[in-house]
Design a protein around this motif. Structure first.
Motif, PDB file in Angstrom:
ATOM      1  N   SER A 186      10.473  -2.644  -5.120  1.00 31.28           N
ATOM      2  CA  SER A 186      10.719  -1.522  -4.140  1.00 31.28           C
ATOM      3  C   SER A 186      10.291  -0.037  -4.433  1.00 31.28           C
ATOM      4  CB  SER A 186      12.345  -1.625  -3.848  1.00 31.28           C
ATOM      5  OG  SER A 186      12.776  -0.183  -3.620  1.00 31.28           O
ATOM      6  N   SER A 187      11.152   0.860  -5.319  1.00 27.51           N
ATOM      7  CA  SER A 187      10.250   1.961  -5.269  1.00 27.51           C
ATOM      8  C   SER A 187      11.353   3.083  -5.969  1.00 27.51           C
ATOM      9  CB  SER A 187       9.115   2.816  -4.462  1.00 27.51           C
ATOM     10  OG  SER A 187       9.518   3.632  -5.288  1.00 27.51           O
ATOM     11  N   GLY A 188      11.385   4.247  -6.496  1.00 22.99           N
ATOM     12  CA  GLY A 188      12.293   4.562  -6.909  1.00 22.99           C
ATOM     13  C   GLY A 188      11.906   5.847  -6.086  1.00 22.99           C
ATOM     14  N   LEU A 189      11.450   5.813  -5.555  1.00 27.31           N
ATOM     15  CA  LEU A 189      11.411   7.199  -3.185  1.00 27.31           C
ATOM     16  C   LEU A 189      12.945   6.662  -3.137  1.00 27.31           C
ATOM     17  CD1 LEU A 189       7.565   7.498  -3.797  1.00 27.31           C
ATOM     18  CD2 LEU A 189       8.869   9.119  -3.968  1.00 27.31           C
ATOM     19  N   ALA A 190      12.923   5.620  -3.075  1.00 25.84           N
ATOM     20  CA  ALA A 190      14.015   5.214  -2.372  1.00 25.84           C
ATOM     21  C   ALA A 190      15.475   5.514  -2.203  1.00 25.84           C
ATOM     22  CB  ALA A 190      14.116   3.502  -1.976  1.00 25.84           C
ATOM     23  N   ARG A 191      15.600   5.805  -3.657  1.00 22.75           N
ATOM     24  CA  ARG A 191      16.069   6.705  -3.989  1.00 22.75           C
ATOM     25  C   ARG A 191      16.288   7.918  -4.377  1.00 22.75           C
ATOM     26  NH1 ARG A 191      18.095   8.841  -9.270  1.00 22.75           N
ATOM     27  NH2 ARG A 191      16.007   7.930  -9.734  1.00 22.75           N
ATOM     28  N   PHE A 192      15.456   8.676  -4.948  1.00 26.27           N
ATOM     29  CA  PHE A 192      14.873  10.005  -5.089  1.00 26.27           C
ATOM     30  C   PHE A 192      14.055  10.490  -4.348  1.00 26.27           C
ATOM     31  CE2 PHE A 192      12.845   8.398  -8.660  1.00 26.27           C
ATOM     32  CZ  PHE A 192      11.885   8.132  -8.389  1.00 26.27           C
ATOM     33  N   LEU A 201      11.192  12.457  -2.984  1.00 25.96           N
ATOM     34  CA  LEU A 201       8.985  13.649  -2.869  1.00 25.96           C
ATOM     35  C   LEU A 201       9.003  13.526  -2.105  1.00 25.96           C
ATOM     36  CD1 LEU A 201       7.955  12.021  -6.111  1.00 25.96           C
ATOM     37  CD2 LEU A 201       9.633  14.234  -6.181  1.00 25.96           C
ATOM     38  N   PRO A 202       8.342  14.806  -1.346  1.00 30.20           N
ATOM     39  CA  PRO A 202       7.706  14.894   0.204  1.00 30.20           C
ATOM     40  C   PRO A 202       6.685  14.417   0.002  1.00 30.20           C
ATOM     41  CG  PRO A 202       8.517  16.808  -1.141  1.00 30.20           C
ATOM     42  CD  PRO A 202       9.263  16.203  -2.106  1.00 30.20           C
ATOM     43  N   GLY A 203       6.296  13.854   1.493  1.00 30.19           N
ATOM     44  CA  GLY A 203       5.066  13.482   1.709  1.00 30.19           C
ATOM     45  C   GLY A 203       5.378  11.624   1.642  1.00 30.19           C
ATOM     46  N   TYR A 204       6.381  11.079   1.420  1.00 29.42           N
ATOM     47  CA  TYR A 204       6.444   9.687   0.981  1.00 29.42           C
ATOM     48  C   TYR A 204       7.756   9.385   1.894  1.00 29.42           C
ATOM     49  CZ  TYR A 204       3.515  10.354  -3.073  1.00 29.42           C
ATOM     50  OH  TYR A 204       3.024  10.107  -3.486  1.00 29.42           O
ATOM     51  N   SER A 205       7.732   9.763   3.448  1.00 27.80           N
ATOM     52  CA  SER A 205       8.924   9.156   4.183  1.00 27.80           C
ATOM     53  C   SER A 205       8.690   8.064   4.448  1.00 27.80           C
ATOM     54  CB  SER A 205       9.693  10.457   5.061  1.00 27.80           C
ATOM     55  OG  SER A 205       8.160  10.438   6.097  1.00 27.80           O
ATOM     56  N   ALA A 206       7.772   8.095   5.010  1.00 26.95           N
ATOM     57  CA  ALA A 206       7.586   6.662   5.676  1.00 26.95           C
ATOM     58  C   ALA A 206       7.745   5.149   4.531  1.00 26.95           C
ATOM     59  CB  ALA A 206       6.557   6.575   5.986  1.00 26.95           C
ATOM     60  N   TYR A 207       6.593   5.565   3.584  1.00 26.39           N
ATOM     61  CA  TYR A 207       6.292   4.386   2.828  1.00 26.39           C
ATOM     62  C   TYR A 207       8.040   4.228   2.226  1.00 26.39           C
ATOM     63  CZ  TYR A 207       6.025   3.128  -1.998  1.00 26.39           C
ATOM     64  OH  TYR A 207       5.762   1.900  -3.053  1.00 26.39           O
ATOM     65  N   ALA A 208       8.655   5.369   1.443  1.00 23.43           N
ATOM     66  CA  ALA A 208      10.295   5.259   1.293  1.00 23.43           C
ATOM     67  C   ALA A 208      10.980   4.934   1.966  1.00 23.43           C
ATOM     68  CB  ALA A 208      11.229   6.430   0.578  1.00 23.43           C
ATOM     69  N   ILE A 247       0.500  -1.521  -0.207  1.00 28.40           N
ATOM     70  CA  ILE A 247      -0.019   0.138  -0.057  1.00 28.40           C
ATOM     71  C   ILE A 247       1.168   1.128   0.260  1.00 28.40           C
ATOM     72  CG2 ILE A 247      -1.921  -1.283   0.931  1.00 28.40           C
ATOM     73  CD1 ILE A 247      -0.952   0.356   3.607  1.00 28.40           C
ATOM     74  N   GLY A 248       0.152   2.078  -0.125  1.00 32.97           N
ATOM     75  CA  GLY A 248       1.020   3.782  -0.111  1.00 32.97           C
ATOM     76  C   GLY A 248       0.002   4.623   0.685  1.00 32.97           C
ATOM     77  N   VAL A 249       1.040   5.179   1.532  1.00 33.06           N
ATOM     78  CA  VAL A 249       0.615   6.517   2.397  1.00 33.06           C
ATOM     79  C   VAL A 249       0.833   7.690   2.504  1.00 33.06           C
ATOM     80  CG1 VAL A 249       0.692   7.821   4.565  1.00 33.06           C
ATOM     81  CG2 VAL A 249      -0.229   4.447   4.032  1.00 33.06           C
ATOM     82  N   TYR A 250       0.233   8.793   2.077  1.00 32.43           N
ATOM     83  CA  TYR A 250       1.119  10.108   1.586  1.00 32.43           C
ATOM     84  C   TYR A 250       0.992  10.904   2.524  1.00 32.43           C
ATOM     85  CZ  TYR A 250       1.670  14.689  -0.594  1.00 32.43           C
ATOM     86  OH  TYR A 250       2.493  15.616  -0.347  1.00 32.43           O
ATOM     87  N   ALA A 251       1.838  11.236   3.047  1.00 32.14           N
ATOM     88  CA  ALA A 251       1.600  12.317   4.276  1.00 32.14           C
ATOM     89  C   ALA A 251       2.827  13.158   5.291  1.00 32.14           C
ATOM     90  CB  ALA A 251       1.096  11.677   5.199  1.00 32.14           C
ATOM     91  N   PRO A 252       3.254  14.029   5.098  1.00 34.97           N
ATOM     92  CA  PRO A 252       4.523  14.711   5.017  1.00 34.97           C
ATOM     93  C   PRO A 252       4.510  14.121   6.432  1.00 34.97           C
ATOM     94  CG  PRO A 252       2.516  16.435   4.796  1.00 34.97           C
ATOM     95  CD  PRO A 252       1.882  14.702   4.966  1.00 34.97           C
ATOM     96  N   PHE A 253       6.347  14.538   6.495  1.00 30.84           N
ATOM     97  CA  PHE A 253       6.678  13.154   7.981  1.00 30.84           C
ATOM     98  C   PHE A 253       5.974  14.007   9.495  1.00 30.84           C
ATOM     99  CE2 PHE A 253       9.504  13.748  11.493  1.00 30.84           C
ATOM    100  CZ  PHE A 253      10.586  12.517  11.369  1.00 30.84           C
ATOM    101  N   ALA A 254       6.184  15.546   9.340  1.00 32.01           N
ATOM    102  CA  ALA A 254       5.358  15.468  10.439  1.00 32.01           C
ATOM    103  C   ALA A 254       3.838  15.345  10.693  1.00 32.01           C
ATOM    104  CB  ALA A 254       5.492  17.832  10.468  1.00 32.01           C
ATOM    105  N   GLU A 255       2.992  14.822   9.666  1.00 33.19           N
ATOM    106  CA  GLU A 255       2.265  14.721   9.941  1.00 33.19           C
ATOM    107  C   GLU A 255       1.542  12.975  10.115  1.00 33.19           C
ATOM    108  OE1 GLU A 255      -0.703  16.923   6.878  1.00 33.19           O
ATOM    109  OE2 GLU A 255       0.704  18.687   7.551  1.00 33.19           O
ATOM    110  N   THR A 256       3.021  11.863   9.732  1.00 33.35           N
ATOM    111  CA  THR A 256       2.707  10.654   9.297  1.00 33.35           C
ATOM    112  C   THR A 256       1.989  10.132  10.856  1.00 33.35           C
ATOM    113  OG1 THR A 256       4.125  10.973   7.962  1.00 33.35           O
ATOM    114  CG2 THR A 256       3.988   8.579   8.585  1.00 33.35           C
TER     115      THR A 256
END
Length: 259
Positions: free
Chosen positions: A150-156, A158-165, A104-113
């Protein structure tokens, strides 16, 4: 529709989360290469049945088994159903390819996760992959293959994906350890990291939001956003005999996003 030619040396693949999205596309891509498919689904029974029917219409073979990859307590029951399906459908005690796709994916800024968001991701993306693979090891044939997603987000970033990445980063490390520890059984373990893909992931934002789609396309060397066919075919190719010497690798399939 091109029909599949099945052979006595037919391989069997288990693709988690394959009733929809990239898992479905991977299952169909493998089926087109003559691989028999074990489809897993959580709640989407009808969609899983449709995947099985599509494969059978091509002349392939498939079964669907329910799996809640977030709940390790259900894994023993899943393994028993899997053993029965392998025996009933293919008179086999093992399968060849494991694709750990469910997620699954969760989009949330770090401060709001929230801790709830974090735990949901951890249970499915890391704990589920770790312990399901562990439970399945006796059923994976020597010389088999494991592909983790995995995901490209583990390399680059994008704000909002800190937990997922972060979870996907853990999977990339786990992949290398599995490759090392399973090498004595000649089992290869690799990780495929998709870039942004037009699916219903994260509410379909990449697919359905023109501004997001245009932005990602502008950041990608090939000038467009990825589609499911870009990923399923790559995984099927990685599992082919031609790639038997590829092991412990992170393979990004992103069209050159954010380079």
């Amino acid at each position: 529709m091109r029909r599949i030619t099945m052979t006595n040396s037919m391989k069997i693949a288990l693709v988690t989360g394959s009733s929809r999205g990239l898992g479905k596309n991977t299952a169909l891509a493998l089926a087109k290469k003559g691989v028999a498919i074990i489809v897993t689904y959580n709640r989407s029974l009808n969609e899983a049945k449709n995947v099985v029917s599509t494969i059978e219409e091509m002349g392939g073979q498939a079964v669907a088994i329910q799996l809640d990859s977030s709940d390790t307590k259900t894994f023993d029951g899943f393994v028993e159903k899997l053993k029965q399906s392998l025996q009933d459908k293919w008179q086999s005690e093992q399968f060849d390819f494991l694709v750990n796709n469910a997620g699954i994916g969760v989009y949330a800024p770090f401060a709001e996760t929230t801790e709830e968001d974090f735990d949901r991701l951890m249970n499915i993306q890391v704990k589920g992959v770790f312990f399901l693979t562990q439970k399945l090891l006796p059923l994976i044939a020597d010389g088999g293959r494991i592909v983790n997603l995995s995901s490209g987000l583990a390399r680059f970033t994008l704000p909002g994906y800190s937990a997922y990445a972060s979870m996907k980063g853990a999977i990339e490390v786990l992949t290398r350890y599995l490759a090392k520890e399973l090498g004595s059984r000649q089992i290869t373990v690799n990780v495929v990291a998709p870039g942004a893909i037009e699916t219903d992931f994260a509410g379909g934002s990449v697919r359905d939001n023109p501004e997001i789609n245009k932005f990602i396309a502008s950041q990608t060397a090939l000038g467009r956003v990825g589609v499911p066919d870009d990923i399923g075919g790559a995984i099927a190719s990685l599992l082919s005999e031609d790639n038997r010497w590829v092991n412990a690798q992170r393979i990004e399939v992103s069209g050159g996003q954010s380079i």
